[in-house]
Design a protein around this motif. Structure first.
Motif, short mmCIF file in Angstrom:
data_model
loop_
_atom_site.label_atom_id
_atom_site.label_comp_id
_atom_site.label_asym_id
_atom_site.label_seq_id
_atom_site.Cartn_x
_atom_site.Cartn_y
_atom_site.Cartn_z
N LEU A 117 0.83 -1.20 0.00
CA LEU A 117 0.00 0.00 0.00
C LEU A 117 0.87 1.26 0.00
O LEU A 117 1.76 1.42 0.84
N ASP A 118 0.60 2.15 -0.94
CA ASP A 118 1.31 3.42 -1.04
C ASP A 118 0.74 4.43 -0.04
O ASP A 118 -0.43 4.37 0.34
N SER A 119 1.57 5.37 0.39
CA SER A 119 1.13 6.36 1.38
C SER A 119 -0.04 7.20 0.86
O SER A 119 -0.94 7.58 1.63
N GLN A 120 -0.07 7.49 -0.44
CA GLN A 120 -1.18 8.26 -1.01
C GLN A 120 -2.47 7.46 -0.95
O GLN A 120 -3.53 7.99 -0.60
N THR A 121 -2.40 6.18 -1.27
CA THR A 121 -3.59 5.34 -1.21
C THR A 121 -4.07 5.21 0.23
O THR A 121 -5.28 5.28 0.50
N ARG A 122 -3.15 5.04 1.15
CA ARG A 122 -3.52 4.96 2.56
C ARG A 122 -4.23 6.25 3.01
O ARG A 122 -5.23 6.21 3.72
N ARG A 123 -3.71 7.39 2.58
CA ARG A 123 -4.32 8.67 2.95
C ARG A 123 -5.75 8.76 2.42
O ARG A 123 -6.67 9.17 3.14
N CYS A 124 -5.94 8.35 1.18
CA CYS A 124 -7.28 8.39 0.59
C CYS A 124 -8.24 7.44 1.32
O CYS A 124 -9.39 7.79 1.59
N PHE A 125 -7.77 6.26 1.64
CA PHE A 125 -8.61 5.31 2.37
C PHE A 125 -8.97 5.83 3.76
O PHE A 125 -10.08 5.64 4.24
N GLN A 126 -8.01 6.47 4.40
CA GLN A 126 -8.29 7.00 5.74
C GLN A 126 -9.32 8.13 5.69
O GLN A 126 -10.19 8.22 6.57
N VAL A 127 -9.25 8.96 4.65
CA VAL A 127 -10.26 10.01 4.48
C VAL A 127 -11.64 9.39 4.26
O VAL A 127 -12.64 9.82 4.87
N ARG A 128 -11.72 8.37 3.42
CA ARG A 128 -13.00 7.72 3.16
C ARG A 128 -13.52 7.03 4.42
O ARG A 128 -14.73 7.07 4.72
N GLN A 129 -12.63 6.43 5.18
CA GLN A 129 -13.03 5.77 6.41
C GLN A 129 -13.55 6.79 7.42
O GLN A 129 -14.57 6.56 8.10
N ASP A 130 -12.88 7.93 7.52
CA ASP A 130 -13.32 8.98 8.44
C ASP A 130 -14.70 9.51 8.04
O ASP A 130 -15.54 9.79 8.91
N LEU A 131 -14.92 9.67 6.75
CA LEU A 131 -16.23 10.12 6.29
C LEU A 131 -17.32 9.13 6.70
O LEU A 131 -18.39 9.53 7.17
N LEU A 132 -17.04 7.87 6.51
CA LEU A 132 -18.03 6.85 6.84
C LEU A 132 -18.34 6.84 8.33
O LEU A 132 -19.51 6.82 8.75
N LEU A 133 -17.30 6.88 9.15
CA LEU A 133 -17.48 6.76 10.59
C LEU A 133 -18.03 8.03 11.22
O LEU A 133 -18.84 7.96 12.17
N ASN A 134 -17.62 9.19 10.72
CA ASN A 134 -17.96 10.44 11.39
C ASN A 134 -19.12 11.19 10.75
O ASN A 134 -19.73 12.05 11.41
N THR A 135 -19.39 10.90 9.47
CA THR A 135 -20.44 11.64 8.77
C THR A 135 -21.56 10.73 8.28
O THR A 135 -22.71 11.15 8.21
N GLY A 136 -21.21 9.51 7.90
CA GLY A 136 -22.26 8.57 7.53
C GLY A 136 -22.15 8.05 6.10
O GLY A 136 -21.29 8.46 5.32
N VAL A 137 -23.06 7.15 5.77
CA VAL A 137 -23.03 6.44 4.49
C VAL A 137 -23.21 7.40 3.31
O VAL A 137 -22.50 7.30 2.30
#
Length: 276
Positions: A117-137
């Motif tokens: 996993l590249d650092s850029q891909t990890r960053r994008c996944f973490q942003v998407r994960q944060d959106l899901l957990l903190n803002t919703g589907v």
């Protein structure tokens, strides 16, 4: 697991299995089906815990589990040899399949994939994960196209994207399932075993992919004993959708290298069954 089989009915036709990315559903491959069905028996499926393949994904789920599930499906269908074409997560499934069940694979195509996993891909996944957990589907689904498509394509297909957003929210795979699949993907590391993966593999990248930098495919192809590289200049992470006119002929040329001449065309037929 839900699956569909279509395409060439010749007894000498080879089988192509299409494996989707994080979304996991077979409809991603619609732009490729008509072309492939003229030459191959085509299998598409919804990965476990996505789409019509209902089920609860446990904690500790791994990419190896996804590869085992695909191997089990192929065994059910009595397919002992095939080509696998995988997009991102689907390509990582293909790499694990090549590691665990090398005799199953005639060839492998990994579209915008990686070994580590590249650092850029990890960053994008973490942003998407944060959106899901903190803002919703809905926020997660609304943001998803930003990581998949170029800006001009997004602008030109606004109405289609609105329709897809509504459908994806209504058929969302479930927060826990998605998070466990995402964790499995982020934890996968094949860098130490690429030298033993002898399956002919085409690493397919796109220069303007925001989610997976193009150099990930370059590294992957370089470290595989039978790896080759193709790079498109436009189309984003989902260039098989946004620029299928460029993508499709390259994919077909690769697959036909391994197809017997007698099986190069046939009238396609279609059947589908859900496997319970």
């Amino acid at each position: 697991m839900f699956y569909k089989i279509s395409g060439n009915t010749s007894p000498t036709a080879q089988t192509v299995v299409l494996s989707s990315g994080l979304g996991g559903v077979h409809s991603f491959w619609k732009p490729q089906l008509a072309m492939l069905e003229q030459h191959f028996r085509v299998v598409v499926y919804d990965q476990f815990g996505t789409g019509a393949s209902q089920g609860t994904i446990p904690a500790g789920y791994r990419m190896e589990d996804m590869a085992d599930e695909l191997a089990g499906l192929l065994n059910t269908l009595k397919i002992d040899r095939c080509h696998v074409v995988g997009h991102a997560l689907g390509g990582i499934i293909g790499l694990h399949l090549a590691q665990r069940y090398p005799a199953l694979l005639e060839s492998l195509v990994v579209i915008n994939g990686w070994a580590t996993l590249d650092s850029q891909t990890r960053r994008c996944f973490q942003v998407r994960q944060d959106l899901l957990l903190n803002t919703g589907v809905e926020a997660y689904v609304r943001a998803q196209p930003l990581f998949l498509y170029p800006a001009d394509w997004l602008s030109a297909h606004a109405e289609l994207l609105e329709q897809e957003q509504t459908h994806q929210v209504e058929h969302f795979q479930g927060m826990e399932n998605l998070l466990h699949r995402l964790q499995a993907l982020m934890s996968s590391d094949l860098s130490g075993s690429l030298d033993i993966l002898n399956t002919p593999t085409l690493a397919f990248s796109c220069k303007d992919d925001l989610l997976v930098p193009w150099h990930c495919s370059t590294t992957l192809a370089h470290n595989l004993p039978n790896g080759e590289l193709v790079q498109m200049s436009y189309g984003g992470h989902a260039m098989s959708v946004t620029d299928s006119e460029t993508f499709n002929p390259i994919l077909l040329e690769w697959l036909l290298r391994f197809a017997p001449p007698s099986a190069e065309s046939s009238q396609p037929t279609e059947t589908s069954w859900p496997k319970h």
